[in-house]
Scaffold this motif. Sequence first.
Motif, PDB file in Angstrom:
ATOM      1  N   PRO A  99       0.801  -1.240   0.000  1.00 48.74           N
ATOM      2  CA  PRO A  99       0.000   0.000   0.000  1.00 48.74           C
ATOM      3  C   PRO A  99       0.827   1.280   0.000  1.00 48.74           C
ATOM      4  O   PRO A  99       0.308   2.350  -0.330  1.00 48.74           O
ATOM      5  N   ASP A 100       2.111   1.186   0.336  1.00 48.78           N
ATOM      6  CA  ASP A 100       2.961   2.379   0.397  1.00 48.78           C
ATOM      7  C   ASP A 100       3.902   2.506  -0.801  1.00 48.78           C
ATOM      8  O   ASP A 100       4.718   3.433  -0.844  1.00 48.78           O
ATOM      9  N   ASP A 101       3.809   1.591  -1.771  1.00 49.58           N
ATOM     10  CA  ASP A 101       4.658   1.680  -2.961  1.00 49.58           C
ATOM     11  C   ASP A 101       4.266   2.887  -3.814  1.00 49.58           C
ATOM     12  O   ASP A 101       3.106   3.010  -4.224  1.00 49.58           O
ATOM     13  N   VAL A 102       5.216   3.764  -4.084  1.00 49.38           N
ATOM     14  CA  VAL A 102       4.978   4.970  -4.880  1.00 49.38           C
ATOM     15  C   VAL A 102       5.463   4.725  -6.309  1.00 49.38           C
ATOM     16  O   VAL A 102       6.577   4.241  -6.517  1.00 49.38           O
ATOM     17  N   ASN A 103       4.600   5.054  -7.278  1.00 45.06           N
ATOM     18  CA  ASN A 103       4.946   4.917  -8.694  1.00 45.06           C
ATOM     19  C   ASN A 103       4.390   6.143  -9.427  1.00 45.06           C
ATOM     20  O   ASN A 103       3.248   6.146  -9.881  1.00 45.06           O
ATOM     21  N   ILE A 104       5.199   7.196  -9.512  1.00 44.26           N
ATOM     22  CA  ILE A 104       4.742   8.458 -10.089  1.00 44.26           C
ATOM     23  C   ILE A 104       4.307   8.288 -11.541  1.00 44.26           C
ATOM     24  O   ILE A 104       3.382   8.958 -12.004  1.00 44.26           O
TER      25      ILE A 104
END
Length: 196
Positions: free
Chosen positions: A67-72
């Motif tokens: 849930p905290d994986d960032v993928n701009i």
Amino acid sequence: RLHLSARLNGVANKPAFAPGSFQAVLRSAWQWFARFAENRMATAGLLFVLFIILIAIFAPQIALYDPDDVNIKNRLAPLSAAHPFGTDAFGRDLFSRVIYGARISVIAGVGSVGISLFVGVFLGAVAAYAGRLADNVIMRVMDAIMAFPGILFAIALMSVLGASLTNVCIALAIRFTPHFARITRGAVLKEREKEY
């Protein structure tokens, strides 16, 4: 003859199980469950709560991503097979965040209600049983807590305690404790007036 008839009636009216036995407890629990199941709204509510609890327990197996994986590169993506609820402004998968959010909601709900139930029942029983001084002090404190608007009171407590899940549980527990205390106090006062 009358004595024999009374004895026979006593045998006929004798319950199948001794009160307090394991069989009597099981029979009582089954009767309660049967009455509960007749209420469709209550049954639907119970099933929904159990569903949320199961989701919270098995969140790591159900969630598609961390849930905290960032993928701009994938920010604000629409609904798709890869992201059933889309993504947020940081590219995080909303479905996974909702699944893990259920875990936090269950912990906060169960924790706050459990604490407030324990403390409220204890304070309500002490207030009713101990007498005037304890009753006045405890119930005036409960009235003071209830006098504040709920959300503002919780926000004020959070600003004092700091932001964490434990402090959220404590703040909500303090807010709900007066309700359990008042109910318990009324029940204990009612029982205290009886002869036994």
